[in-house]
Design a protein around this motif. Structure first.
Motif, PDB file in Angstrom:
ATOM      1  N   GLY A 166       6.149  29.002  20.722  1.00  0.00           N
ATOM      2  CA  GLY A 166       7.267  28.229  21.254  1.00  0.00           C
ATOM      3  C   GLY A 166       6.996  27.701  22.650  1.00  0.00           C
ATOM      4  O   GLY A 166       7.918  27.292  23.357  1.00  0.00           O
ATOM      5  N   LEU A 167       5.724  27.701  23.078  1.00  0.00           N
ATOM      6  CA  LEU A 167       5.384  27.199  24.416  1.00  0.00           C
ATOM      7  C   LEU A 167       5.072  25.709  24.396  1.00  0.00           C
ATOM      8  O   LEU A 167       5.234  25.032  25.400  1.00  0.00           O
ATOM      9  CB  LEU A 167       4.180  27.973  24.979  1.00  0.00           C
ATOM     10  N   ARG A 170       7.658  31.980  30.615  1.00  0.00           N
ATOM     11  CA  ARG A 170       8.370  31.192  29.599  1.00  0.00           C
ATOM     12  C   ARG A 170       8.402  31.933  28.273  1.00  0.00           C
ATOM     13  O   ARG A 170       9.418  31.942  27.572  1.00  0.00           O
ATOM     14  CB  ARG A 170       7.681  29.830  29.423  1.00  0.00           C
ATOM     15  N   PHE A 229      -2.472  36.984  26.393  1.00  0.00           N
ATOM     16  CA  PHE A 229      -3.160  35.816  26.939  1.00  0.00           C
ATOM     17  C   PHE A 229      -4.649  36.103  27.136  1.00  0.00           C
ATOM     18  O   PHE A 229      -5.075  37.253  27.188  1.00  0.00           O
ATOM     19  CB  PHE A 229      -2.537  35.431  28.283  1.00  0.00           C
ATOM     20  N   VAL A 251       3.089  37.622  23.295  1.00  0.00           N
ATOM     21  CA  VAL A 251       1.867  36.832  23.480  1.00  0.00           C
ATOM     22  C   VAL A 251       0.873  37.622  24.332  1.00  0.00           C
ATOM     23  O   VAL A 251       1.228  38.148  25.384  1.00  0.00           O
ATOM     24  CB  VAL A 251       2.169  35.481  24.161  1.00  0.00           C
ATOM     25  N   PRO A 271       8.626  42.518  30.413  1.00  0.00           N
ATOM     26  CA  PRO A 271       9.449  41.903  29.353  1.00  0.00           C
ATOM     27  C   PRO A 271      10.815  42.566  29.173  1.00  0.00           C
ATOM     28  O   PRO A 271      11.731  41.951  28.643  1.00  0.00           O
ATOM     29  CB  PRO A 271       8.597  42.104  28.095  1.00  0.00           C
ATOM     30  N   ARG A 279       0.054  28.222  20.668  1.00  0.00           N
ATOM     31  CA  ARG A 279       1.120  27.933  21.628  1.00  0.00           C
ATOM     32  C   ARG A 279       2.362  27.367  20.932  1.00  0.00           C
ATOM     33  O   ARG A 279       3.485  27.617  21.364  1.00  0.00           O
ATOM     34  CB  ARG A 279       0.634  26.955  22.703  1.00  0.00           C
ATOM     35  N   ARG A 303       2.018  45.074  27.329  1.00  0.00           N
ATOM     36  CA  ARG A 303       3.105  44.215  27.779  1.00  0.00           C
ATOM     37  C   ARG A 303       3.649  43.389  26.622  1.00  0.00           C
ATOM     38  O   ARG A 303       4.860  43.242  26.464  1.00  0.00           O
ATOM     39  CB  ARG A 303       2.622  43.301  28.897  1.00  0.00           C
ATOM     40  N   LEU A 314       8.583  34.904  27.813  1.00  0.00           N
ATOM     41  CA  LEU A 314       9.561  35.990  27.891  1.00  0.00           C
ATOM     42  C   LEU A 314      10.982  35.457  28.093  1.00  0.00           C
ATOM     43  O   LEU A 314      11.897  36.232  28.333  1.00  0.00           O
ATOM     44  CB  LEU A 314       9.197  36.924  29.053  1.00  0.00           C
ATOM     45  N   LYS A 364       0.520  32.042  34.217  1.00  0.00           N
ATOM     46  CA  LYS A 364       1.560  32.958  34.675  1.00  0.00           C
ATOM     47  C   LYS A 364       2.941  32.378  34.358  1.00  0.00           C
ATOM     48  O   LYS A 364       3.865  33.105  34.018  1.00  0.00           O
ATOM     49  CB  LYS A 364       1.416  33.211  36.179  1.00  0.00           C
ATOM     50  N   ASN A 419      -4.060  38.196  32.209  1.00  0.00           N
ATOM     51  CA  ASN A 419      -2.951  37.494  32.846  1.00  0.00           C
ATOM     52  C   ASN A 419      -1.889  38.451  33.374  1.00  0.00           C
ATOM     53  O   ASN A 419      -0.693  38.234  33.229  1.00  0.00           O
ATOM     54  CB  ASN A 419      -2.329  36.515  31.825  1.00  0.00           C
ATOM     55  N   LEU A 420      -2.339  39.536  34.001  1.00  0.00           N
ATOM     56  CA  LEU A 420      -1.391  40.470  34.619  1.00  0.00           C
ATOM     57  C   LEU A 420      -0.975  39.917  35.985  1.00  0.00           C
ATOM     58  O   LEU A 420      -1.689  39.118  36.578  1.00  0.00           O
ATOM     59  CB  LEU A 420      -2.036  41.845  34.807  1.00  0.00           C
ATOM     60  N   LEU A 421       0.171  40.361  36.480  1.00  0.00           N
ATOM     61  CA  LEU A 421       0.619  39.941  37.804  1.00  0.00           C
ATOM     62  C   LEU A 421       0.032  40.903  38.840  1.00  0.00           C
ATOM     63  O   LEU A 421       0.335  42.094  38.804  1.00  0.00           O
ATOM     64  CB  LEU A 421       2.153  39.936  37.878  1.00  0.00           C
ATOM     65  N   PRO A 430      10.448  29.889  22.777  1.00  0.00           N
ATOM     66  CA  PRO A 430       9.984  31.272  22.740  1.00  0.00           C
ATOM     67  C   PRO A 430      10.997  32.193  22.051  1.00  0.00           C
ATOM     68  O   PRO A 430      12.202  31.992  22.188  1.00  0.00           O
ATOM     69  CB  PRO A 430       9.838  31.640  24.217  1.00  0.00           C
TER      70      PRO A 430
END
Lengths: 264, 264
Positions: free
Chosen positions: B64-65, A165, B91, B89, B109, B60, B155, A167, A160, B95-97, B83
């Motif tokens: 840029g992570l 990051r 995932f 990206v 975003p 990654r 997203r 974004l 998460k 990886n939703l909130l 980034p």
């Protein structure tokens, strides 16, 4: 977070029966075993004491209303103060390693100290008034929120944080949109403890000396060996505790709606 | 797509790219070893390799992570330092909130990371395109795994990036849903004209989706081979298996990974 066993109609039936059995045993013990009333007052004596405290003009100083309000309002202010400061410091600790390194040793030391032991000192600092009640309530409410908010904010899944990051989200956006909602169930578990601790803090302050409050009602009844009066005050405090506890639960269900999907 | 200009300046380019991790015990661990890559605008490239071969690390770094230790890694001619808004990206496991509705997740975003973009129906168009039109107001836990990952793709597309990086996006889905998602991704790619880099450990998925399949070795991750897939589009699951190139490429990849002795 974790699923609690659901109390269906069956559960409340069992609980009700249990209460009846307990009351019957209490009644029988007093009536037939001749337990002296200064150890265990008869149920009807407690009911009478309760009634005499409830069936008065709310503005009268003889009833429960004024002392209860005094205890409750001071506990509430202490609760809000302690929780606010706890969340603030917990957040700062979670966000900044320096703050964590600086504060953590003290937090742990204080956490392992029985905090009611500090109460007499607080009474010296703040006097026998509302200030001491608020301060002790705040002190007791502070720690569960501090620890739980810190733990919750630090336990966010790395994916998460990677998302935010990727974004280029700011620190504040990440805190507000990801970390705080993730920590909400932890914080509510802390609030659940804090609300009872705040009440406890106010009562302890009143034991140490105050003009009014439920703690004063209890110590005054104790002074004249009015055990039924003590019991009645405890019943009132028990009810208040249950109401506060279930209020926090209800708010949690509202706020952390995504965490209760299995229980709707 | 691959004219002279594209060949001269690929959208994503890596030369002698290395990534070394320092483990907790202080030892250095080579995860990615002198990787060279060149991915043109509009290409769909899949990367296949055994678990832990550094393919996720490679992705990654492009996102840029993660920082790279040595070598050159450029996005549209500019070295990658963090980034980029040109990159979306997707995932693993969506990886939703969970505390946001599907629409809010897809719109995330547009609301964070500085430059705020007006939505003007873009989110709804994306949801419509992936068959989630009616589900914008729902919460992630109300969606199936496949629908969650479609929302994850929406997203990633929200800022209209040029590149979509996908890290085993369908690995957690059941076989049937996965096949359907492969078809859908092919359609999205053809409609949107994005450049897509997708990581998978499924050989059939890699061939079905890829213009090229890049085969990576076990750790330290190196590029073993870069295989063009000359099967015309739109591909369907039936026609691709019947195509003579499919079996040939699948055998080649399996041979490469078997020689490594690390096929899952």
């Amino acid at each position: 977070m974790s699923a609690r066993p659901h109390s269906g109609p069956n559960g409340s039936l069992i609980a009700g029966l249990g209460t009846l059995v307990l009351l019957a045993a209490w009644f029988a013990a007093v009536r037939f075993l001749h337990v002296p009333s200064y150890i265990l007052p008869a149920p009807e004596a407690v009911v009478r004491a309760l009634w005499s405290g409830l069936a008065v003009n709310p503005a009268s100083s003889l009833g429960y209303y004024l002392p209860l309000w005094s205890t409750f309002s001071n506990a509430a202010v202490g609760f809000l103060l302690g929780c606010g400061l706890g969340l603030l410091l917990g957040s700062l600790m979670a966000e900044f390693i320096t703050v964590e390194k600086l504060v953590m040793p003290y937090a742990f030391a204080l956490q392992s100290l029985p905090k009611v032991a500090i109460a007499p000192l607080i009474v010296i600092w703040f006097g026998f008034g509302d200030g001491s009640k608020v301060a002790i309530s705040a002190l007791l409410a502070f720690f569960p929120i501090l620890i739980n908010s810190f733990t919750g904010l630090r336990s966010v899944e790395p994916e998460k944080l990677d998302l935010m990051r990727s974004l280029s989200a700011s620190r504040l956006e990440t805190y507000w949109l990801v970390k705080l909602p993730h920590a909400a169930p932890f914080i509510f578990a802390g609030l659940d403890m804090a609300v009872v601790y705040a009440l406890l803090g106010a009562i302890v302050a009143e034991f140490l000396g105050a003009q009014q409050g439920m703690g004063v009602v209890i110590t005054q009844a104790q002074a004249v060996t009015d055990v039924a009066g003590v019991f009645a005050a405890l019943v009132i405090l028990g009810v208040v505790g249950v109401v506060l506890h279930s209020t926090v639960r209800r708010i949690e269900h509202r706020v952390v709606h995504w965490g209760h999907r299995g229980k709707k | 797509m691959s004219d002279a200009i594209e060949a001269a300046r690929p959208l994503i380019a890596a030369q002698a790219l290395c990534k070394t991790y320092i483990t907790a015990s202080g030892a250095s661990l080579l995860a990615v070893d002198r990787v060279g890559l060149s991915i043109g605008d509009g290409e769909l490239v899949t990367i296949v390799g055994p678990s832990g071969c550094g393919k996720s690390t490679l992705l990654r770094m492009i996102a840029g992570l993660d920082e790279y230790s040595e070598g050159v890694l450029k996005l549209d001619g500019t070295p990658i330092t963090g980034p980029s808004r040109d990159v979306g990206v997707v995932f693993q496991s969506a990886n939703l909130l969970p505390w946001m509705s599907v629409r809010d997740n897809v719109a995330l975003p547009l609301r964070v990371g500085g430059k705020h973009t007006a939505e003007t129906g873009r989110v709804d168009r994306l949801l419509e395109m992936t068959g989630l039109g009616e589900f914008g107001g729902r919460y992630p836990y109300e969606l199936s795994g496949g629908m969650q990952q479609r929302a994850g793709i929406c997203r990633a597309l929200a800022r209209d990036p040029r590149i979509l990086l996908m890290d085993e996006p369908f690995g957690a889905l059941d076989a049937l849903t996965r096949e359907r998602m492969n078809l859908e991704l092919q359609r999205i790619w053809q409609q949107s004209g994005k450049t897509i880099v997708l990581i998978t450990h499924s050989i059939s998925e890699a061939i079905f989706l890829g213009d090229r399949v890049i085969v990576m070795s076990a750790r330290p991750g190196r590029v073993l081979r870069d295989i063009a897939v000359p099967i015309p589009r739109p591909r369907s699951l039936d026609t691709i298996i019947a195509h003579p190139a499919y079996g040939e490429i699948a055998r080649e990849i399996r041979g490469l990974l078997n020689a490594e002795g690390t096929v899952d």
